[in-house]
Design an enzyme around this catalytic site. Structure first.
Site, PDB file in Angstrom:
ATOM      1  NE  ARG A 144      -3.743   0.093   2.023  1.00  0.00           N
ATOM      2  CZ  ARG A 144      -4.418  -0.787   2.765  1.00  0.00           C
ATOM      3  NH1 ARG A 144      -4.193  -0.882   4.043  1.00  0.00           N
ATOM      4  NH2 ARG A 144      -5.314  -1.562   2.230  1.00  0.00           N
ATOM      5  CE1 TYR A 145       0.636   4.191   4.421  1.00  0.00           C
ATOM      6  CE2 TYR A 145       0.772   1.887   5.054  1.00  0.00           C
ATOM      7  CZ  TYR A 145       0.216   3.141   5.204  1.00  0.00           C
ATOM      8  OH  TYR A 145      -0.770   3.340   6.142  1.00  0.00           O
TER       9      TYR A 145
ATOM     10  NE  ARG B 235       5.379   2.351   5.990  1.00  0.00           N
ATOM     11  CZ  ARG B 235       5.082   3.479   5.355  1.00  0.00           C
ATOM     12  NH1 ARG B 235       5.694   3.813   4.240  1.00  0.00           N
ATOM     13  NH2 ARG B 235       4.140   4.267   5.834  1.00  0.00           N
TER      14      ARG B 235
ATOM     15  CB  CYS C 175      -3.756 -15.963  16.414  1.00  0.00           C
ATOM     16  SG  CYS C 175      -3.660 -14.675  15.152  1.00  0.00           S
TER      17      CYS C 175
ATOM     18  CB  CYS D 127      -8.249 -10.114  18.940  1.00  0.00           C
ATOM     19  SG  CYS D 127      -6.500 -10.278  19.353  1.00  0.00           S
TER      20      CYS D 127
ATOM     21  CB  CYS E 206      -9.657 -10.567  14.236  1.00  0.00           C
ATOM     22  SG  CYS E 206      -8.388 -10.890  12.986  1.00  0.00           S
TER      23      CYS E 206
ATOM     24  NE  ARG F 100      -4.451  -8.279   7.821  1.00  0.00           N
ATOM     25  CZ  ARG F 100      -3.481  -7.833   8.590  1.00  0.00           C
ATOM     26  NH1 ARG F 100      -2.903  -8.632   9.467  1.00  0.00           N
ATOM     27  NH2 ARG F 100      -3.067  -6.601   8.464  1.00  0.00           N
TER      28      ARG F 100
ATOM     29  CG  ASP G 103      -9.766  -1.540  11.158  1.00  0.00           C
ATOM     30  OD1 ASP G 103      -9.538  -0.314  11.100  1.00  0.00           O
ATOM     31  OD2 ASP G 103      -8.867  -2.404  11.100  1.00  0.00           O
TER      32      ASP G 103
ATOM     33  CG  ASP H  13      -5.554   1.057   8.602  1.00  0.00           C
ATOM     34  OD1 ASP H  13      -5.361   1.643   7.509  1.00  0.00           O
ATOM     35  OD2 ASP H  13      -4.888   0.076   8.965  1.00  0.00           O
TER      36      ASP H  13
ATOM     37  CE  LYS I  38      -0.926   0.942  10.356  1.00  0.00           C
ATOM     38  NZ  LYS I  38      -0.590   0.367   9.039  1.00  0.00           N
TER      39      LYS I  38
HETATM   40  C1  LIG Z   1       0.285  -0.589   8.964  1.00  0.00           C
HETATM   41  C2  LIG Z   1       0.735  -0.984   7.652  1.00  0.00           C
HETATM   42  C3  LIG Z   1       2.076  -0.807   7.270  1.00  0.00           C
HETATM   43  C4  LIG Z   1       3.112  -0.175   8.177  1.00  0.00           C
HETATM   44  O1  LIG Z   1       2.792   1.142   8.437  1.00  0.00           O
HETATM   45  P1  LIG Z   1       3.761   2.016   9.351  1.00  0.00           P
HETATM   46  O2  LIG Z   1       3.040   3.314   9.517  1.00  0.00           O
HETATM   47  O3  LIG Z   1       5.048   2.138   8.609  1.00  0.00           O
HETATM   48  O4  LIG Z   1       3.941   1.275  10.641  1.00  0.00           O
HETATM   49  C5  LIG Z   1       2.442  -1.204   6.005  1.00  0.00           C
HETATM   50  N1  LIG Z   1       1.554  -1.731   5.159  1.00  0.00           N
HETATM   51  C6  LIG Z   1       0.260  -1.898   5.486  1.00  0.00           C
HETATM   52  C7  LIG Z   1      -0.686  -2.464   4.491  1.00  0.00           C
HETATM   53  C8  LIG Z   1      -0.190  -1.538   6.747  1.00  0.00           C
HETATM   54  O5  LIG Z   1      -1.479  -1.710   7.075  1.00  0.00           O
END
Ligand SMILES: *Cc1c(COP(=O)(O)O)cnc(C)c1O
Length: 447
Positions: free
Chosen positions: A116-117, A120, A129, A133, A136, A138, A297, A334, A341
């Site tokens: 998504r980002y 990362r 798990c 929870c 959850c 997911r 969520d 989120d 986020k």
């Molecule tokens: C939370 C999340 C991350 C990591 O986000 P950070 O703000 O860097 O901790 C990366 N990818 C996805 C899809 C996430 O939900």
């Protein structure tokens, strides 16, 4: 052993279990509680809980004997109980509810890898798990062994990462990566470490909270080989901070693993400034840095745990300035639909003029900060970082606007809409008159 001491509990029902069994994570996994009959041995279930536990198709229930022992059996509203024993509210539908509220599956180039980002990825490595929870995010896949990830999925995930050099940070999640067979986890970490552009690896795990005995010397010796490695745990309430958890985080810290915590804001569990303050202060004592506090969520099963977003703002208002900065998490929503986020917080910036800004602190003290009159603007032309910046096409966002990459961000189909079905005409002919000249390092040079 942890330098700080906390309570250690064991439900009377388990008092005859020999210590070597109790302290063996395999015993904890094999003796999890999941039925009306099991739970009634350690506490008295409410009619709502009994009803939920008898509902077909319910999201998986399984709780370690260790974690169930943290519950006060005489309190039907116990904050730990609510996190892992279902109630009838779990099957209620609510406005806005979705199965995959963060649209993770839509953002997955290969199964189990959410990209998504820009730099990362989130890598889902198992659906299992140590305990489940009830809120959850997911629940659509978690707990279901038939949904778990295969060898072929892992290979595809690794292949994608090898071919995607912009990824410098891989976050292992699931399910819970620390429930994987140690050899499987080790192999996975080695394969990630072989990829040169992956700078850091992170693990998100609730195992230290559900089953702290899993954090053995053997485990930390293995994890230590894959530095830089970070770990986020998931504690929601101060009652979860036991001697066993403190010993586990002590071991992880000694192995050089920086620890963070992610909590979820949950109605009836931790929707209180004072509970949160106690929680974050205890976390820093066990050397865990509160990282995120999430708004719950819009996910199926979690309706009865939701609070208004303003509750989260109230909590941050009660933490920032009132306690150590290290103890204050970032409160985030989120974004439903997959926006990632979004931090939300109280406003501290009250007003501004061309040379002054007005700020308020946590006490309500209002002050002014005089802006410099002779600020020599940072010059991207002479800054080597600016010259060599990495442009992430399409994801630079509002920062990209400030950085001069473009002058606007338009909604999809903005051009077509504003064309208003009109024909091409002399004033509309293709020209440079809409090209911004006044932004970015090339400003004024006319390209
Ligand atoms: C939370 C999340 C991350 C990591 O986000 P950070 O703000 O860097 O901790 C990366 N990818 C996805 C899809 C996430 O939900």
């Amino acid at each position: 052993m942890s330098p700080v001491s906390f309570e250690s509990k064991r439900a009377p029902f388990f008092k005859d279990v020999p210590d070597e069994k109790w302290n063996d994570w395999r015993w904890q996994m094999a003796n999890r509680l999941n039925s009306v009959e099991n739970f009634n041995k350690v506490l008295k279930l409410t009619p709502s809980e009994e009803k939920a536990l008898s509902t077909p198709g319910l999201f998986r229930v399984d709780v370690t004997p260790y974690y169930v022992s943290l519950i006060d059996p005489d309190d039907a509203d116990d904050p730990i109980r609510k996190q892992i024993i279902p109630t009838a509210g779990e099957v209620d539908v609510f406005t806005g509810m979705m199965e995959d509220s963060l649209a993770e599956d839509r953002h997955s180039p290969v199964p189990g890898l959410v990209h998504r980002y820009p730099d990362r990825v989130l890598m889902l490595v198992t659906t299992q798990c140590a305990s489940y929870c009830r809120y959850c995010t997911r629940a659509r896949i978690v707990g279901d062994p038939t949904q778990t990830f295969s060898r072929t999925d892992f290979d595809a995930q690794i292949e994608y990462l090898k071919n995607t050099p912009q990824v410098r940070d891989v976050l292992l999640s699931g399910g819970d990566p620390l429930t994987l067979a140690p050899k499987v986890l080790e192999e996975l970490l080695s394969r990630l470490r072989e990829i040169p552009h992956i700078e850091i690896i992170r693990i998100g795990s609730r195992v230290p909270v559900f089953m702290p005995m899993r954090v053995t010397q053997e485990l930390t010796d293995m994890l230590e080989k894959f530095h830089p490695l970070w770990l986020n745990i998931h504690v929601n309430h101060p009652n979860e901070i036991s001697q066993e958890l403190a010993d586990a985080t002590d071991k992880l810290s000694r192995a050089g693993i920086p620890l963070g915590n992610q909590s979820v804001l949950l109605a009836g569990v931790n929707d209180c400034v004072h509970i949160q303050r106690d929680l974050v202060q205890k976390l820093v004592r066990i050397r865990v840095r509160p990282y995120y506090l999430y708004q719950c969520d819009l996910v199926e099963g979690a309706g009865h745990f939701r609070t208004p977003v303003s509750k989260g703002i109230e909590i941050i208002e009660g933490l920032r300035g009132h306690t150590s900065g290290y103890a204050v998490p970032t409160y985030c929503v989120d974004a439903p639909g997959g926006g990632g986020k979004i931090p939300v917080m109280p406003n501290y910036h009250i007003s501004s003029s061309d040379h002054k800004i007005v700020l308020r602190n946590y006490e309500g003290y209002i002050t002014t900060y005089e802006e410099p009159q002779d600020y020599k603007a940072h010059d991207p032309k002479t800054c080597s970082y600016c010259q060599h910046k990495r442009v992430e096409p399409g994801q630079s966002g509002v920062s990209g606007l400030l950085d001069g990459e473009s002058m606007f961000i338009k909604p999809e189909s903005f051009e077509e809409l504003h064309n208003r079905g009109g024909a091409q005409h002399r004033l509309r002919a293709d020209s440079d008159k809409w090209k911004p000249l006044g932004i970015g390092p090339e400003a004024g040079s006319g390209e």
